[in-house]
Design a protein around this motif. Sequence first.
Motif, PDB file in Angstrom:
ATOM      1  N   GLU A 174     -40.911  39.643  54.424  1.00 50.31           N
ATOM      2  CA  GLU A 174     -41.524  40.541  53.441  1.00 50.31           C
ATOM      3  C   GLU A 174     -41.550  41.979  53.940  1.00 50.31           C
ATOM      4  O   GLU A 174     -41.330  42.916  53.159  1.00 50.31           O
ATOM      5  CB  GLU A 174     -42.948  40.083  53.110  1.00 50.31           C
ATOM      6  N   ARG A 175     -41.791  42.156  55.237  1.00 47.12           N
ATOM      7  CA  ARG A 175     -41.855  43.516  55.766  1.00 47.12           C
ATOM      8  C   ARG A 175     -40.464  44.132  55.855  1.00 47.12           C
ATOM      9  O   ARG A 175     -40.284  45.327  55.604  1.00 47.12           O
ATOM     10  CB  ARG A 175     -42.532  43.514  57.143  1.00 47.12           C
ATOM     11  N   VAL A 176     -39.485  43.323  56.203  1.00 49.34           N
ATOM     12  CA  VAL A 176     -38.108  43.827  56.230  1.00 49.34           C
ATOM     13  C   VAL A 176     -37.691  44.269  54.842  1.00 49.34           C
ATOM     14  O   VAL A 176     -37.154  45.372  54.654  1.00 49.34           O
ATOM     15  CB  VAL A 176     -37.143  42.749  56.765  1.00 49.34           C
ATOM     16  N   TRP A 177     -37.952  43.429  53.836  1.00 47.85           N
ATOM     17  CA  TRP A 177     -37.567  43.804  52.471  1.00 47.85           C
ATOM     18  C   TRP A 177     -38.311  45.055  52.015  1.00 47.85           C
ATOM     19  O   TRP A 177     -37.729  45.928  51.369  1.00 47.85           O
ATOM     20  CB  TRP A 177     -37.828  42.649  51.494  1.00 47.85           C
ATOM     21  N   GLN A 178     -39.588  45.153  52.344  1.00 45.31           N
ATOM     22  CA  GLN A 178     -40.365  46.322  51.941  1.00 45.31           C
ATOM     23  C   GLN A 178     -39.724  47.608  52.449  1.00 45.31           C
ATOM     24  O   GLN A 178     -39.574  48.589  51.696  1.00 45.31           O
ATOM     25  CB  GLN A 178     -41.794  46.191  52.466  1.00 45.31           C
ATOM     26  N   GLU A 179     -39.343  47.625  53.708  1.00 40.61           N
ATOM     27  CA  GLU A 179     -38.745  48.830  54.282  1.00 40.61           C
ATOM     28  C   GLU A 179     -37.333  49.060  53.737  1.00 40.61           C
ATOM     29  O   GLU A 179     -36.948  50.204  53.453  1.00 40.61           O
ATOM     30  CB  GLU A 179     -38.722  48.739  55.808  1.00 40.61           C
ATOM     31  N   LEU A 180     -36.548  47.992  53.589  1.00 43.70           N
ATOM     32  CA  LEU A 180     -35.211  48.152  53.028  1.00 43.70           C
ATOM     33  C   LEU A 180     -35.278  48.693  51.612  1.00 43.70           C
ATOM     34  O   LEU A 180     -34.494  49.578  51.226  1.00 43.70           O
ATOM     35  CB  LEU A 180     -34.468  46.815  53.044  1.00 43.70           C
ATOM     36  N   ALA A 181     -36.195  48.161  50.813  1.00 47.21           N
ATOM     37  CA  ALA A 181     -36.321  48.611  49.428  1.00 47.21           C
ATOM     38  C   ALA A 181     -36.698  50.082  49.360  1.00 47.21           C
ATOM     39  O   ALA A 181     -36.163  50.844  48.543  1.00 47.21           O
ATOM     40  CB  ALA A 181     -37.353  47.755  48.688  1.00 47.21           C
ATOM     41  N   ARG A 182     -37.601  50.496  50.221  1.00 48.13           N
ATOM     42  CA  ARG A 182     -37.993  51.912  50.240  1.00 48.13           C
ATOM     43  C   ARG A 182     -36.823  52.777  50.684  1.00 48.13           C
ATOM     44  O   ARG A 182     -36.583  53.858  50.132  1.00 48.13           O
ATOM     45  CB  ARG A 182     -39.201  52.110  51.149  1.00 48.13           C
ATOM     46  N   GLY A 183     -36.076  52.303  51.673  1.00 48.43           N
ATOM     47  CA  GLY A 183     -34.912  53.065  52.139  1.00 48.43           C
ATOM     48  C   GLY A 183     -33.822  53.158  51.088  1.00 48.43           C
ATOM     49  O   GLY A 183     -33.163  54.195  50.959  1.00 48.43           O
ATOM     50  N   LEU A 184     -33.630  52.087  50.332  1.00 46.57           N
ATOM     51  CA  LEU A 184     -32.623  52.110  49.270  1.00 46.57           C
ATOM     52  C   LEU A 184     -32.933  53.167  48.223  1.00 46.57           C
ATOM     53  O   LEU A 184     -32.021  53.706  47.590  1.00 46.57           O
ATOM     54  CB  LEU A 184     -32.534  50.732  48.598  1.00 46.57           C
ATOM     55  N   MET A 185     -34.198  53.469  48.028  1.00 44.43           N
ATOM     56  CA  MET A 185     -34.590  54.434  46.998  1.00 44.43           C
ATOM     57  C   MET A 185     -34.651  55.865  47.510  1.00 44.43           C
ATOM     58  O   MET A 185     -35.019  56.779  46.753  1.00 44.43           O
ATOM     59  CB  MET A 185     -35.943  54.032  46.407  1.00 44.43           C
ATOM     60  N   ALA A 246     -32.939  47.645  41.594  1.00 44.93           N
ATOM     61  CA  ALA A 246     -32.089  46.473  41.379  1.00 44.93           C
ATOM     62  C   ALA A 246     -30.615  46.847  41.440  1.00 44.93           C
ATOM     63  O   ALA A 246     -29.793  46.096  41.970  1.00 44.93           O
ATOM     64  CB  ALA A 246     -32.421  45.814  40.038  1.00 44.93           C
ATOM     65  N   VAL A 247     -30.274  48.012  40.890  1.00 43.29           N
ATOM     66  CA  VAL A 247     -28.879  48.472  40.911  1.00 43.29           C
ATOM     67  C   VAL A 247     -28.463  48.837  42.327  1.00 43.29           C
ATOM     68  O   VAL A 247     -27.362  48.494  42.774  1.00 43.29           O
ATOM     69  CB  VAL A 247     -28.702  49.669  39.959  1.00 43.29           C
ATOM     70  N   ARG A 248     -29.321  49.506  43.049  1.00 43.07           N
ATOM     71  CA  ARG A 248     -28.971  49.916  44.418  1.00 43.07           C
ATOM     72  C   ARG A 248     -28.788  48.702  45.329  1.00 43.07           C
ATOM     73  O   ARG A 248     -27.875  48.679  46.160  1.00 43.07           O
ATOM     74  CB  ARG A 248     -30.037  50.870  44.975  1.00 43.07           C
ATOM     75  N   PHE A 249     -29.645  47.701  45.156  1.00 43.32           N
ATOM     76  CA  PHE A 249     -29.468  46.494  45.960  1.00 43.32           C
ATOM     77  C   PHE A 249     -28.164  45.805  45.589  1.00 43.32           C
ATOM     78  O   PHE A 249     -27.426  45.334  46.471  1.00 43.32           O
ATOM     79  CB  PHE A 249     -30.650  45.541  45.753  1.00 43.32           C
ATOM     80  N   ALA A 250     -27.850  45.735  44.300  1.00 45.33           N
ATOM     81  CA  ALA A 250     -26.589  45.130  43.865  1.00 45.33           C
ATOM     82  C   ALA A 250     -25.399  45.859  44.477  1.00 45.33           C
ATOM     83  O   ALA A 250     -24.420  45.229  44.904  1.00 45.33           O
ATOM     84  CB  ALA A 250     -26.502  45.130  42.341  1.00 45.33           C
ATOM     85  N   CYS A 251     -25.477  47.183  44.519  1.00 44.35           N
ATOM     86  CA  CYS A 251     -24.398  47.968  45.129  1.00 44.35           C
ATOM     87  C   CYS A 251     -24.253  47.639  46.610  1.00 44.35           C
ATOM     88  O   CYS A 251     -23.138  47.553  47.137  1.00 44.35           O
ATOM     89  CB  CYS A 251     -24.676  49.460  44.949  1.00 44.35           C
ATOM     90  N   LEU A 252     -25.369  47.434  47.285  1.00 45.19           N
ATOM     91  CA  LEU A 252     -25.343  47.155  48.719  1.00 45.19           C
ATOM     92  C   LEU A 252     -24.639  45.837  49.032  1.00 45.19           C
ATOM     93  O   LEU A 252     -23.928  45.736  50.032  1.00 45.19           O
ATOM     94  CB  LEU A 252     -26.784  47.106  49.249  1.00 45.19           C
ATOM     95  N   VAL A 253     -24.807  44.834  48.175  1.00 44.02           N
ATOM     96  CA  VAL A 253     -24.362  43.480  48.522  1.00 44.02           C
ATOM     97  C   VAL A 253     -23.209  42.976  47.654  1.00 44.02           C
ATOM     98  O   VAL A 253     -22.844  41.807  47.755  1.00 44.02           O
ATOM     99  CB  VAL A 253     -25.552  42.491  48.427  1.00 44.02           C
ATOM    100  N   HIS A 254     -22.609  43.833  46.839  1.00 42.69           N
ATOM    101  CA  HIS A 254     -21.630  43.334  45.867  1.00 42.69           C
ATOM    102  C   HIS A 254     -20.336  42.837  46.499  1.00 42.69           C
ATOM    103  O   HIS A 254     -19.626  42.023  45.915  1.00 42.69           O
ATOM    104  CB  HIS A 254     -21.307  44.424  44.836  1.00 42.69           C
ATOM    105  N   ASP A 255     -20.004  43.302  47.699  1.00 40.79           N
ATOM    106  CA  ASP A 255     -18.723  42.958  48.326  1.00 40.79           C
ATOM    107  C   ASP A 255     -18.882  42.155  49.608  1.00 40.79           C
ATOM    108  O   ASP A 255     -17.992  42.165  50.467  1.00 40.79           O
ATOM    109  CB  ASP A 255     -17.936  44.240  48.640  1.00 40.79           C
ATOM    110  N   LEU A 256     -19.966  41.433  49.775  1.00 45.38           N
ATOM    111  CA  LEU A 256     -20.185  40.698  51.020  1.00 45.38           C
ATOM    112  C   LEU A 256     -19.054  39.731  51.320  1.00 45.38           C
ATOM    113  O   LEU A 256     -18.717  39.481  52.487  1.00 45.38           O
ATOM    114  CB  LEU A 256     -21.509  39.925  50.957  1.00 45.38           C
ATOM    115  N   GLY A 257     -18.444  39.171  50.288  1.00 45.06           N
ATOM    116  CA  GLY A 257     -17.382  38.193  50.490  1.00 45.06           C
ATOM    117  C   GLY A 257     -16.159  38.740  51.194  1.00 45.06           C
ATOM    118  O   GLY A 257     -15.381  37.973  51.798  1.00 45.06           O
TER     119      GLY A 257
END
Length: 411
Positions: A174-185, A246-257
């Motif tokens: 939860e803490r990792v996501w909290q910081e990542l989400a803030r950084g994404l914005m 939601a869009v920024r997270f999608a952009c971050l992970v769209h090409d993981l494959g």
Amino acid sequence: MQIYMVGGAVRDRLLGRPVNDRDWVVVGATPDEMAAQGYLPVGRDFPVFLHPQTHEEYALARTERKSGRGYRGFAVQASPEVTLEEDLSRRDLTINAIAEQADATGLCDPYGGVRDLQARVLRHVTDAFREDPVRILRVARFAARFADFTVAPETLALMREMVEAGEVDNLVAERVWQELARGLMEPAPSRMFEVLRACGALAVLLPELDRLWGVPQRAQYHPEVDTGVHVMMVLDMAARLQAPLAVRFACLVHDLGKGTTAADVLPRHIGHETRSAELLRDVCERLRVPVDCRETADVVAREHGNIHRSADLGAAALVRLLERCDALRKPARFAEVLLACECDARGRLGFEETPYPQRPRLAAVLSAAQSVVTAEIAARAAAAGAAGPQVGEWIREARVRAVAGWLAAQG
């Protein structure tokens, strides 16, 4: 009793940025003295009070001592004997360890925060920085907020030591996501991941993303070639277009494959969309990503290639695409998916200003499909003796006709 404004409020005022929230530290007071002056106690782990009029937070000066692994393992001491310098010494960065007297008559800057603001440097205050692994994420987030700041070499070296010591492994999801989400914005979100890569934390927290650097793509489609570089360009394009989380997270992970493409296939990435969606599920489970971010990212990962190629699709294929995206039930989410795809297309070297007609075109296709009055179709189907899946097929055919009519009208 002495009162000082501290932290981000002082930093932002000195930078000429808007000050939204003010935090205060009180030196030389006890909890009973604070309560006697009308302050409302609210702190659970250490003495924090709300001002009786402004409701701003006032914390008693305190020290912290490491008592276990991770970011929760601290013993806190708050007493009238704790000095302002001692309180400031527990803070993460020098630029956040500046205090200003409550009457704004002077600064207390024992750790050179003003100097580092002027030099545009993110520097840890003391070696106590190593006691809280969340600070690695915070430094990376501040790098995304203050894009013209650099991380001091000694701070980056300390962060590497912390990663190598396994401190990052103890962070809760939860803490990792909290910081990542803030950084994404933040305005330059790619800086966050640049710093996390540089200290080795990204390989621990998001190995699926970390492995994308050095993976080649076909230069005719991706002049930047490197997949990791591309993903960062996509992410910064999302920030430029002021996209929601939601869009920024999608952009971050769209090409993981693309990180799992066989070496003998490179630089092509056949079927990477499916692999991306599978890896995304693991990431979302591990970090406990919120449902809205998870769902938008899943659609983008699976369908971004089809959306890019949608100009070549006929009416029936377009309706199938809408169905796979669940666009008719969730049109707002589909709009986010299209925005993420525009960021993907424009997040390429030399394509930053290139229009993305797929986005308005597919929005119009959805409107055409939505124009079908399903209740009327269902009634006619029922009157003809159709039931169950047959009714759905009648509705689908009506939507295909509506989309075909819109396509024909476009010439």
